[in-house]
Design an enzyme around this catalytic site. Structure first.
Site, PDB file in Angstrom:
ATOM      1  N   GLY A 107       0.665  -1.465  -0.152  1.00  0.00           N
ATOM      2  CA  GLY A 107       0.316  -0.185   0.065  1.00  0.00           C
ATOM      3  C   GLY A 107       0.628   1.130   0.034  1.00  0.00           C
ATOM      4  N   PRO A 108       0.162   2.354   0.044  1.00  0.00           N
ATOM      5  CA  PRO A 108       0.562   3.726  -0.096  1.00  0.00           C
ATOM      6  C   PRO A 108       1.410   3.861   1.199  1.00  0.00           C
ATOM      7  CG  PRO A 108      -1.403   4.105  -1.361  1.00  0.00           C
ATOM      8  CD  PRO A 108      -0.943   2.487  -0.313  1.00  0.00           C
TER       9      PRO A 108
ATOM     10  N   THR B  74      -0.730   4.427   5.582  1.00  0.00           N
ATOM     11  CA  THR B  74      -1.277   3.417   5.300  1.00  0.00           C
ATOM     12  C   THR B  74      -1.711   2.664   6.160  1.00  0.00           C
ATOM     13  OG1 THR B  74      -0.983   2.035   3.704  1.00  0.00           O
ATOM     14  CG2 THR B  74      -2.050   3.472   2.908  1.00  0.00           C
TER      15      THR B  74
ATOM     16  N   LYS C 197       0.513   0.194   7.289  1.00  0.00           N
ATOM     17  CA  LYS C 197       1.601  -0.791   7.147  1.00  0.00           C
ATOM     18  C   LYS C 197       2.204  -1.868   8.600  1.00  0.00           C
ATOM     19  CE  LYS C 197       3.351   0.034   3.510  1.00  0.00           C
ATOM     20  NZ  LYS C 197       2.686   1.520   3.684  1.00  0.00           N
ATOM     21  N   THR C 198       2.323  -1.251   9.026  1.00  0.00           N
ATOM     22  CA  THR C 198       3.660  -1.004  10.291  1.00  0.00           C
ATOM     23  C   THR C 198       3.133  -1.488  11.028  1.00  0.00           C
ATOM     24  OG1 THR C 198       5.335  -0.264   9.010  1.00  0.00           O
ATOM     25  CG2 THR C 198       5.494  -0.783  11.381  1.00  0.00           C
TER      26      THR C 198
ATOM     27  N   HIS D 175     -11.278  29.765 -11.960  1.00  0.00           N
ATOM     28  CA  HIS D 175     -11.362  28.137 -11.482  1.00  0.00           C
ATOM     29  C   HIS D 175     -12.917  28.430 -11.083  1.00  0.00           C
ATOM     30  CE1 HIS D 175      -7.373  26.847 -13.027  1.00  0.00           C
ATOM     31  NE2 HIS D 175      -7.314  27.905 -11.446  1.00  0.00           N
TER      32      HIS D 175
ATOM     33  N   HIS E  44      -7.688  34.632 -12.034  1.00  0.00           N
ATOM     34  CA  HIS E  44      -7.408  33.364 -12.478  1.00  0.00           C
ATOM     35  C   HIS E  44      -7.970  32.732 -11.351  1.00  0.00           C
ATOM     36  CE1 HIS E  44      -4.348  30.549 -13.453  1.00  0.00           C
ATOM     37  NE2 HIS E  44      -4.829  30.056 -11.898  1.00  0.00           N
ATOM     38  N   GLU E  45      -8.120  32.512 -10.473  1.00  0.00           N
ATOM     39  CA  GLU E  45      -9.279  32.205  -9.406  1.00  0.00           C
ATOM     40  C   GLU E  45     -10.131  32.098  -9.160  1.00  0.00           C
ATOM     41  OE1 GLU E  45      -7.478  29.792  -7.679  1.00  0.00           O
ATOM     42  OE2 GLU E  45      -5.630  30.701  -7.673  1.00  0.00           O
TER      43      GLU E  45
ATOM     44  N   ASP F  33      -1.164  24.234 -13.205  1.00  0.00           N
ATOM     45  CA  ASP F  33      -3.188  23.209 -13.946  1.00  0.00           C
ATOM     46  C   ASP F  33      -2.719  23.144 -15.347  1.00  0.00           C
ATOM     47  OD1 ASP F  33      -4.023  24.909 -12.208  1.00  0.00           O
ATOM     48  OD2 ASP F  33      -3.919  26.950 -12.914  1.00  0.00           O
TER      49      ASP F  33
END
Length: 671
Positions: free
Chosen positions: A240-241, A244, A246-247, A467, A463-464, A538
């Protein structure tokens, strides 16, 4: 009342904590002593300056009464004439601070009789009144030369063995030193429960916990499986990434099973000496067999388990391959490892050797993925237990605000929110503190002191606002939460969304996202008349997404239903021809240009609302979804995430109204 008794000692006197004896002390003292001897005890000649001269110069200096003492060395054929202090500057052209107290002139002579005759004549003329002595230092000089030349070598050898002892665990009892370098460095817990971690501490990951639950059941009750002829998997690989859990999951397995637990990293096998890694693997499994049933956990196993065919080192004796071969043999070789279960974790399973992944070694690959919405709620509940929160904190809203966050990221959010609240001298952590923490982690620290011109501020606002406008009028774009033009991290402005997590992404949704990303550059071109470098991020995201749609997802008109994904490393050839690459480039350019023109068309239709939005950003620097709704009206498409966001906004507005009413009542009572 409790009676705390002090145990009786053999002696009632004060107990002194004496330092433990260590052989390394002797080495250090000996090296320091030899170094001081080498640099400070080289004889009297080391404290003064020497100068060579011819025999005629020697006679001339003696004739001028410069000599205070003459020493003749018969063995070397040299004589030393020591100069009187008042004549040092005449001979050496320096003062006593530079030459020392007893500088001398070294002269080669031919016959001892001639020297004696000359010295006797000088005494008769009363130009030399000092001592005239003989010495034979040939043997002494030889031993001194050997001592001073070999001493640095002995010091280097001593330091080398001292470092080798440290690298090989030299601090171990019995002076194991170099001979312990092949011993395993695994940290052993006699009982996994000593770690204090169980499945209750692992939030989410229900599928992964169910997989490893069988391992715990087998260690607790093996008879249940062996009676039916079943065998427990010899090994499980947690994939896994990063972040997440695992340990943490491996520690929970050991804690639930209550068996000995060996923990080490894959890099602990690798050493600078050839054969040490394989020796440590054998030693680890030998210890594990003696403690069976037990668990061996190898974190970051890709450090030694990398595929042998993918190793770029060609030829030679590769220590990593030797270690991997030893690991393969111990896990499922000719011998048996009954009762020893191997758990391993990695975030690069595609790099592992296929022999390591086969059945009989790692029978199961347990995927520990990023938590989804419900799992993030559980993770928040775990990490919010020690945090003092008020009633405004909604775990469901926080889980939706953190898509793509791992368990470690969520723990960081909770900690950062507590730090922000403490910075503001708050008694409890509020909802806004968590939102600020999310903004801080995603975008970086606010830079309110960054100097910008009015033209730059207007360009960023346009610009914003571009979006925000595009995302408001595209069906599959993520719902807007807020827009800011306050510099944060490397970004000069940012827009926050509340994404609705989808298992599958459609072509229409991906095109809407591309159109929204291009909205900032389109707004600059339409309403400023020039473009800037503010859209670099972007454009990068748009280009990567377009190539992914065409090369991997088969979403191109000219290259439909074809995937060119290739996972082979160290391959110098693309999995497609140059002609296909040209088609891909043309399709990417066409797709991006279409969405760019679409963004300009939407902005042209709503240019008045865009202008109001940009001006509001300039005035307030931060605007929210309700401000956009007041300008453009209700969004044509409503998703579950937007409904939740609207409900949260209404709740916040009601709470703020109640607080204002209470404040007014308190003021009236005071009046």
């Amino acid at each position: 009342m409790e009676n705390n008794q002090i145990p009786n000692n053999k002696s009632n006197g004060p107990k002194m904590n004496m330092p433990r004896f260590n052989m390394n002390w002797i080495y250090v003292v000996a090296i320091i002593a030899l170094g001081l001897l080498y640099f400070s005890s080289g004889g009297p000649q080391n404290s003064s300056v020497a100068k060579t001269a011819s025999y005629s110069d020697f006679k001339d200096m003696v004739s001028h009464s410069y000599a205070s003492k003459i020493v003749v060395n018969k063995g070397q054929g040299l004589l030393r004439m020591y100069v009187k202090p008042e004549h040092i500057r005449d001979v050496f052209h320096q003062g006593t601070q530079q030459t020392g107290t007893e500088p001398y002139v070294e002269v080669e002579y031919g016959s001892t009789d001639q020297v004696e005759e000359f010295v006797n004549k000088a005494r008769e003329d009363k130009v030399f009144t000092g001592d005239f002595v003989y010495e034979n230092r040939k043997e002494n000089e030889f031993f001194n030369m050997m001592f001073y030349n070999l001493l640095p070598i002995f010091i280097i050898i001593g330091l080398y063995f001292l470092f080798i002892r440290r690298m090989g665990g030299g601090g171990m009892a019995g002076g194991a030193g170099v001979f312990s370098v092949g011993k395993s460095k695994a940290k052993m817990y006699e009982k996994g429960g000593d770690l204090g971690i169980t499945f209750k501490d692992v939030a989410g990951q229900a599928g992964a916990k169910q997989e490893v639950q069988e391992i715990v059941d087998f260690l607790k009750n093996p008879q249940k499986y062996t009676d039916l002829g079943g065998k427990i998997p010899k090994g499980a690989l947690l994939v896994g990434p990063p972040g997440t859990g695992k340990t943490l999951l491996a520690k929970a397995v050991a804690g639930e099973a209550g068996v000995p637990f060996f923990s080490m990293s894959g890099s602990d096998f690798v050493e600078m000496f050839v054969g040490v890694g394989a020796s440590r693997v054998r030693d680890l499994f030998q210890q594990a067999k003696q403690k069976s049933p037990c668990i061996i956990f190898i974190d970051e196993i890709d450090a030694v388990g990398r595929a042998r065919s993918k190793n770029p080192a060609m030829g030679g004796n590769d220590e990593r391959e030797n270690t991997l071969n030893a690991l393969l043999t111990e896990m499922d070789g000719f011998g048996t490892n009954s009762g020893v279960i191997i758990l391993a974790a990695t975030n690069r399973a595609d790099m592992l050797d296929s022999a390591l992944l086969r059945a009989g070694r790692f029978d199961r690959q347990i995927h520990v993925d990023l938590p989804d919405l419900n799992e993030r709620k559980e993770v928040f509940k775990v990490h919010l237990k020690p945090v003092k929160t008020d009633d405004s904190v909604d775990i469901d809203f926080l889980a939706r605000q953190t898509p793509g966050f791992s368990g470690a990221d969520i723990a960081n959010v909770c900690n950062e929110a507590a730090l922000i609240a403490a910075r503001h001298n708050s008694e409890k952590v509020q909802k806004q503190d968590f939102l600020d923490a999310v903004d801080r982690i995603i975008g970086g620290l606010e830079k309110k002191t960054k100097v910008m011109t009015q033209a730059e501020k207007r360009s960023i606002a346009i610009h914003e606002a571009g979006h925000a406008t595009i995302s408001w009028f595209t069906e599959f774009a993520n719902p807007l939460v807020k827009v800011s033009i306050v510099p944060r991290g490397q970004a000069l402005g940012a827009a926050w969304y509340l994404p609705e997590e989808r298992v599958l992404q459609t072509k229409e949704a991906m095109l809407d996202e591309m159109c929204s990303l291009l909205g900032g550059r389109a707004a600059e071109e339409l309403f400023i008349g020039s473009i800037s470098t503010g859209a670099m991020n972007d454009l990068e995201r748009t280009t990567k997404q377009a190539y992914g749609m065409i090369a991997f997802a088969g979403m191109s008109d000219k290259l439909p239903n074809i995937c060119y994904y290739n996972n082979a490393e160290y391959q110098f050839q693309k999995p497609y021809s140059e002609t296909t690459a040209k088609i891909m480039d043309d399709e990417v350019l066409r797709m991006i240009n279409e969405q760019y023109e679409r963004a300009k068309q939407i902005l042209t239709e709503h240019k008045e609302g865009h202008a109001q939005l940009a001006q509001l950003l300039i005035d307030r620097e931060v605007i929210f979804a309700e401000d956009v709704e007041r300008i453009f009206g209700k969004r044509p498409w409503t998703s579950r995430a937007e409904e939740l966001l609207e409900a949260q906004m209404r709740a916040d507005a009601e709470r703020m109204a109640e607080e204002r009413a209470k404040e007014l009542e308190a003021k009236e009572e005071n009046i």
